[in-house]
Motif scaffolding. Structure first.
Motif, short mmCIF file in Angstrom:
data_model
loop_
_atom_site.label_atom_id
_atom_site.label_comp_id
_atom_site.label_asym_id
_atom_site.label_seq_id
_atom_site.Cartn_x
_atom_site.Cartn_y
_atom_site.Cartn_z
N ILE A 91 5.99 -1.08 -1.07
CA ILE A 91 4.95 -1.21 -2.09
C ILE A 91 3.72 -0.36 -1.79
O ILE A 91 3.39 -0.13 -0.64
N LYS A 92 3.11 0.08 -2.87
CA LYS A 92 1.82 0.78 -2.78
C LYS A 92 0.93 0.24 -3.89
O LYS A 92 0.88 -0.97 -4.07
N GLY A 129 -9.93 6.49 -4.25
CA GLY A 129 -10.16 5.66 -3.07
C GLY A 129 -9.12 4.57 -2.94
O GLY A 129 -8.62 4.29 -1.84
N LEU A 130 -8.75 3.95 -4.06
CA LEU A 130 -7.72 2.91 -4.03
C LEU A 130 -6.38 3.51 -3.59
O LEU A 130 -5.63 2.89 -2.83
N ARG A 131 -6.07 4.72 -4.07
CA ARG A 131 -4.83 5.38 -3.66
C ARG A 131 -4.83 5.58 -2.14
O ARG A 131 -3.83 5.32 -1.46
N TRP A 132 -5.92 6.03 -1.57
CA TRP A 132 -6.02 6.24 -0.12
C TRP A 132 -5.82 4.92 0.63
O TRP A 132 -5.12 4.87 1.64
N GLY A 169 -2.75 4.07 3.06
CA GLY A 169 -3.09 3.70 4.43
C GLY A 169 -2.39 2.42 4.85
O GLY A 169 -1.87 2.32 5.97
N PHE A 170 -2.36 1.43 3.96
CA PHE A 170 -1.64 0.19 4.29
C PHE A 170 -0.16 0.47 4.51
O PHE A 170 0.45 -0.12 5.40
N ARG A 212 -2.50 -8.96 3.32
CA ARG A 212 -3.71 -8.28 3.81
C ARG A 212 -4.47 -7.52 2.72
O ARG A 212 -5.69 -7.43 2.77
N GLU A 213 -3.74 -6.97 1.76
CA GLU A 213 -4.40 -6.11 0.77
C GLU A 213 -4.94 -6.88 -0.44
O GLU A 213 -5.78 -6.35 -1.18
#
Length: 158
Positions: free
Chosen positions: A9-10, A101-104, A108-109, A122-123
């Motif tokens: 997931i992203k 920023g949300l994409r980054w 990152g997660f 966590r997200e």
């Protein structure tokens, strides 16, 4: 209820479970299946963010937007959050600047080596914070934000 989507997931596949748990189904159970799953054969649960499904990408809308529409969620802050998720997950004509920023953050997660369920755990706080900021921005820009339409919100965020 079971909600079923692709693994690894992203952005949209984190935003949608957050939306579902917060506003549709607080007891939702999420299943993450391999990308090569035959989605048309799944008959128990609700499939989302997979190819050719009702709660997937439609036109410029990402799955988050499709879920908002299907469940009649018109809170202006959710609509704004949907614009940010769309900018992070796809390539709309006029992307919201917070999308990058949300994409980054989402990517990152995914680099942390966590399971999909741990990423959600966590997200979700990121989406809690974004939703809070969306509400704050709208209250500042539109003091009577609950009385304006989704179209008016979407037309001002670009």
């Amino acid at each position: 209820m079971k909600w079923i989507t692709r693994e690894k997931i992203k952005v949209d596949r984190v935003a949608c479970p957050w939306l579902i748990r917060q506003f549709i189904d607080p007891q939702a159970e999420f299943l993450f299946l391999p990308h090569d799953t035959d989605w048309s054969k799944i008959d128990s649960g609700t499939v989302f963010d997979v190819p050719n499904c009702e709660l997937g990408h439609n036109g410029q809308d990402v799955s988050f937007n499709s879920i908002l529409k299907k469940y009649g969620l018109s809170d202006p802050a959710l609509v704004l959050l949907g614009e940010i998720a769309r900018a992070a997950d796809s390539h709309p004509r006029n992307p919201h600047p917070a999308g990058e920023g949300l994409r980054w953050i989402a990517h990152g997660f995914s680099e942390l080596g966590l399971s999909d369920h741990k990423i959600l755990e966590r997200e979700f706080v990121v989406y809690d914070a974004l939703y809070g900021e969306c509400k704050r921005k709208l209250e500042k820009t539109f003091p009577r934000a609950k009385q304006i339409s989704m179209f008016e919100i979407a037309s001002t965020v670009h």
